[in-house]
Design a protein around this motif. Structure first.
Motif, mmCIF file in Angstrom:
data_model
loop_
_atom_site.group_PDB
_atom_site.id
_atom_site.type_symbol
_atom_site.label_atom_id
_atom_site.label_comp_id
_atom_site.label_asym_id
_atom_site.label_seq_id
_atom_site.Cartn_x
_atom_site.Cartn_y
_atom_site.Cartn_z
ATOM 1 N N MET A 1 1.496 -1.367 0.265
ATOM 2 C CA MET A 1 -0.221 0.243 -0.340
ATOM 3 C C MET A 1 0.825 1.278 0.146
ATOM 4 N N ARG A 2 2.051 1.447 0.835
ATOM 5 C CA ARG A 2 2.983 2.086 0.607
ATOM 6 C C ARG A 2 3.027 2.456 -0.645
ATOM 7 N N THR A 3 3.655 1.624 -1.258
ATOM 8 C CA THR A 3 4.238 1.485 -2.651
ATOM 9 C C THR A 3 3.486 2.472 -3.756
ATOM 10 N N LEU A 4 2.637 2.249 -3.334
ATOM 11 C CA LEU A 4 0.964 2.652 -4.715
ATOM 12 C C LEU A 4 0.879 3.848 -4.296
ATOM 13 N N ARG A 5 0.612 4.014 -2.667
ATOM 14 C CA ARG A 5 1.143 5.496 -2.298
ATOM 15 C C ARG A 5 1.575 7.114 -3.319
ATOM 16 N N ILE A 6 3.404 6.430 -3.492
ATOM 17 C CA ILE A 6 4.667 6.982 -3.738
ATOM 18 C C ILE A 6 4.744 7.302 -4.773
ATOM 19 N N ALA A 7 4.155 5.789 -5.830
ATOM 20 C CA ALA A 7 4.066 5.736 -6.912
ATOM 21 C C ALA A 7 3.007 6.404 -7.603
ATOM 22 N N ALA A 8 1.889 6.783 -6.905
ATOM 23 C CA ALA A 8 0.575 7.721 -7.540
ATOM 24 C C ALA A 8 0.703 9.299 -7.731
ATOM 25 N N ALA A 9 2.134 9.967 -6.221
ATOM 26 C CA ALA A 9 2.304 11.256 -5.451
ATOM 27 C C ALA A 9 3.038 11.543 -7.171
ATOM 28 N N PHE A 50 -3.536 -3.887 -8.947
ATOM 29 C CA PHE A 50 -3.847 -5.407 -9.037
ATOM 30 C C PHE A 50 -3.767 -6.294 -7.930
ATOM 31 N N MET A 51 -2.433 -6.427 -7.891
ATOM 32 C CA MET A 51 -2.161 -6.738 -6.561
ATOM 33 C C MET A 51 -2.171 -6.616 -5.218
ATOM 34 N N THR A 52 -2.899 -5.542 -4.690
ATOM 35 C CA THR A 52 -4.149 -5.529 -3.365
ATOM 36 C C THR A 52 -4.975 -6.381 -3.080
ATOM 37 N N PRO A 53 -5.216 -7.225 -2.115
ATOM 38 C CA PRO A 53 -6.473 -7.914 -1.868
ATOM 39 C C PRO A 53 -7.177 -6.854 -1.873
ATOM 40 N N ASP A 54 -7.609 -5.823 -1.320
ATOM 41 C CA ASP A 54 -9.040 -4.815 -0.713
ATOM 42 C C ASP A 54 -8.765 -3.681 -1.872
ATOM 43 N N ALA A 55 -8.028 -3.886 -2.758
ATOM 44 C CA ALA A 55 -8.849 -2.989 -4.666
ATOM 45 C C ALA A 55 -10.620 -3.990 -4.847
ATOM 46 N N THR A 56 -10.907 -3.162 -5.351
ATOM 47 C CA THR A 56 -12.743 -3.123 -5.491
ATOM 48 C C THR A 56 -12.572 -2.534 -6.501
ATOM 49 N N PRO A 57 -13.418 -3.298 -7.223
ATOM 50 C CA PRO A 57 -12.881 -3.804 -8.997
ATOM 51 C C PRO A 57 -12.965 -2.064 -9.764
ATOM 52 N N ALA A 58 -13.774 -1.523 -9.015
ATOM 53 C CA ALA A 58 -13.800 0.174 -9.637
ATOM 54 C C ALA A 58 -12.142 0.399 -9.464
ATOM 55 N N ALA A 59 -11.633 0.431 -8.006
ATOM 56 C CA ALA A 59 -10.061 1.223 -8.489
ATOM 57 C C ALA A 59 -9.235 0.708 -9.041
#
Length: 82
Positions: A1-9, A50-59
């Motif tokens: 999740m941390r990697t996703l936050r950094i990459a998104a920013a 796509f690897m985050t288990p908590d990600a919804t299909p919308a995400a």
């Protein structure tokens, strides 16, 4: 999740830098550095979402939008209760 936050920013910031460069002085050095950085962060956002288990299909669908998709996907991911 941390990697996703950094990459998104970084993805959003690199796109902003590329667009500002395009609208103003159009320096090739900024384009040569910013383009690959943006592309790498874009792919990282997609893979992490796509690897985050908590990600919804919308995400997952939002993650493929270049530039702001990662930030939008982060708003749709809600961690499970512990």
């Amino acid at each position: 999740m941390r990697t996703l936050r950094i990459a998104a920013a970084v993805e959003a910031a690199s796109l902003a830098a590329l667009l500002i460069n395009l609208a103003t002085i159009h320096t090739k050095a900024i384009t040569a550095l910013g383009g690959p950085v943006h592309g790498l962060c874009y792919l990282t956002v997609i893979v992490c979402t796509f690897m985050t288990p908590d990600a919804t299909p919308a995400a997952r669908r939002l993650a493929v939008i270049p530039g702001i998709g990662g930030l939008l996907a982060l708003r749709r991911i809600h961690p499970r209760e512990a």
